[in-house]
Scaffold this active site. Structure first.
Site, short mmCIF file in Angstrom:
data_model
loop_
_atom_site.label_atom_id
_atom_site.label_comp_id
_atom_site.label_asym_id
_atom_site.label_seq_id
_atom_site.Cartn_x
_atom_site.Cartn_y
_atom_site.Cartn_z
N ARG A 93 -0.92 123.72 112.34
CA ARG A 93 -0.76 124.57 111.18
C ARG A 93 0.54 124.28 110.44
NH1 ARG A 93 -1.08 130.31 113.17
NH2 ARG A 93 -3.32 129.97 113.01
N TYR A 94 1.53 123.85 111.17
CA TYR A 94 2.87 123.64 110.59
C TYR A 94 3.19 122.16 110.53
CZ TYR A 94 3.60 128.63 111.58
OH TYR A 94 3.50 129.99 111.62
N ARG A 97 5.06 120.74 114.19
CA ARG A 97 4.71 121.18 115.54
C ARG A 97 3.24 121.55 115.62
NH1 ARG A 97 7.18 124.56 112.32
NH2 ARG A 97 7.10 126.84 112.53
N CYS A 106 -6.72 131.67 133.00
CA CYS A 106 -5.59 132.60 132.99
C CYS A 106 -5.54 133.34 134.33
CB CYS A 106 -5.74 133.62 131.87
SG CYS A 106 -5.25 132.97 130.27
N CYS A 110 -5.76 139.52 129.77
CA CYS A 110 -5.07 140.60 129.06
C CYS A 110 -6.04 141.21 128.05
CB CYS A 110 -3.83 140.06 128.34
SG CYS A 110 -2.73 139.16 129.45
N CYS A 113 -5.86 140.17 124.26
CA CYS A 113 -5.67 138.73 124.03
C CYS A 113 -6.00 138.31 122.60
CB CYS A 113 -6.56 137.94 124.99
SG CYS A 113 -6.34 136.16 124.86
N ARG A 115 -6.81 135.37 121.81
CA ARG A 115 -7.94 134.44 121.92
C ARG A 115 -9.07 135.08 122.73
NH1 ARG A 115 -3.62 130.20 122.60
NH2 ARG A 115 -3.04 129.82 120.44
N ASP A 273 -2.33 140.92 116.61
CA ASP A 273 -3.22 140.32 115.62
C ASP A 273 -4.46 141.19 115.43
OD1 ASP A 273 -1.59 138.03 115.19
OD2 ASP A 273 -2.31 137.18 117.08
N ASP A 310 1.76 137.54 112.14
CA ASP A 310 1.01 136.30 111.94
C ASP A 310 -0.03 136.61 110.88
OD1 ASP A 310 0.29 133.65 112.36
OD2 ASP A 310 0.32 133.86 114.54
N LYS A 317 3.35 132.55 110.79
CA LYS A 317 4.18 133.67 111.23
C LYS A 317 5.33 133.91 110.26
CE LYS A 317 3.56 132.67 116.13
NZ LYS A 317 2.95 131.35 115.88
#
Ligand SMILES: *Cc1c(COP(=O)(O)O)cnc(C)c1O
Length: 355
Positions: A93-94, A97, A106, A110, A113, A115, A273, A310, A317
């Site tokens: 996206r950037y 990076r 995982c 969580c 999450c 994702r 998010d 974000d 972000k």
């Protein structure tokens, strides 16, 4: 028991059904079954042992809530990660990076999450996707910072992780490597001396971990962070702002101070998010500003992370800050301090005789 055998045993014996969970916690089995039919559950015995009572901040992060499936709000992929993936599992996206998802596993699922869409529909990570990602990174010489994420990269075997790190280190334009992992919090037993010995061959290597509540900082997680720090790995923390978990300036202050005491530098507090199934965790952006307001000046600057939002649609972000400048005039600005007192700051310039 060998270090490696121990963490693998904790992981493989994790609780995944309502029936098992009901033997440990007072839950509504039927409701939990409904939720996990859509969004699976995984809680290992270490994290389970940290839950003190029904509905506490750790419970909320780990135990399914019927609100997850009653939620009609949000998107499966609000940050359009899929659209910004030039090859599977790589998000670019950037300019300088990129994020590379190298594990689909995982230590805990969580509930909030980002994702969540992928949990229980494990995306494929295999030699083919890793090779395709490595080739993309090799071909894109502007990528100087590689972020390894998932899933959790530290759930790979030492050997497997070492292979990928070796491939990345062989690419000369990759200056730094970051590992984004929640393992120091959710399965600190995975941080073994063997792992630390392996990782320290790949410097400059950074770890961003993820703690959300001071009760997660235990003797075990402190030990894991100490071992990583002793391997020369600078540690940061990305905390997610969650209703009922840490949406309280005093709790956040204690968390940030405790993180510093285990040599983890608070990096970001993330506005949660707009992900489907997580609306019950969502807070108003003002809450994040209030938290920053009550950290800055009131405790060490090292304890103050950036509060980030974000942007939906893949905008990236953006930091949000409380407003300290009260008035901008040509010759002076009026600025308030952390106690709310106003001060004049003179502006030098060509037009006011100060140049
Ligand atoms: C968060 C993020 C990064 C890293 O952002 P930093 O501000 O450098 O930590 C990189 N790529 C994507 C897609 C991200 O979401």
């Amino acid at each position: 028991m060998k270090n490696e055998t121990y963490w693998k045993k904790l992981l493989s014996s994790a609780i995944t059904t309502a029936e098992e969970l009901s033997r440990h916690l007072p839950i509504d089995r039927e409701k939990i079954e409904k939720v996990i039919a859509r969004y699976p559950m995984r809680i290992n015995s270490y994290y389970l042992s940290l839950i003190r009572h029904q509905g506490d901040p750790l419970w909320k992060q780990a135990i399914p809530d019927i609100a997850e499936i009653e939620d009609t709000w949000g998107d499966d992929d609000p940050l359009t990660e899929e659209a910004q993936s030039p090859v599977p599992n790589l998000i670019h996206r950037y300019p300088d990076r990129a994020v590379f998802l190298i594990s689909s596993e995982c230590a805990m699922f969580c509930r909030y999450c980002m994702r969540k869409r992928k949990i229980g529909h494990p995306f494929v990570v295999n030699d083919h996707t890793i090779d395709a990602g490595i080739r993309y990174i090799r071909d894109h010489t502007d990528i100087r910072d590689m972020i390894l994420s998932g899933g959790d990269p530290l759930l790979l075997d030492d050997e497997r992780l070492k292979t990928t790190l070796t491939q990345l280190r062989a690419i000369s334009h990759v200056e730094i490597i970051r590992i984004h992992t929640r393992i120091p919090c959710t399965l600190p037993q995975r941080i073994t001396p063997e792992l630390c010995d392996m990782l320290k061959a790949f410097h400059p290597l950074y770890i961003n971990t993820h703690f959300n509540h001071p009760d997660e900082i235990t003797p075990q997680s402190s030990m894991a962070c100490a071992m990583l720090a002793n391997a020369g790995i600078p540690m940061g923390c990305q905390t997610v702002l969650l209703k009922g978990v840490n949406d309280d300036p005093e709790i956040m202050k204690r968390l940030m101070q405790k993180l510093m005491s285990i040599r983890v530098k608070p990096y970001y507090i993330h506005q949660s998010d707009l992900v489907r199934g997580t609306g019950h965790f969502h807070t108003h952006p003002e809450k994040g500003l209030e938290i920053i307001e009550k950290l800055r000046g009131h405790t060490s600057g090292l304890c103050v992370p950036h509060f980030m939002i974000d942007l939906p649609g893949g905008g990236g972000k953006i930091p949000l800050l409380p407003e300290y400048v009260q008035k901008k005039e040509p010759h002076r600005w009026l600025i308030r301090n952390y106690e709310g007192k106003s001060f004049e700051y003179p502006i030098k310039g060509k037009n006011n005789g100060h140049s």
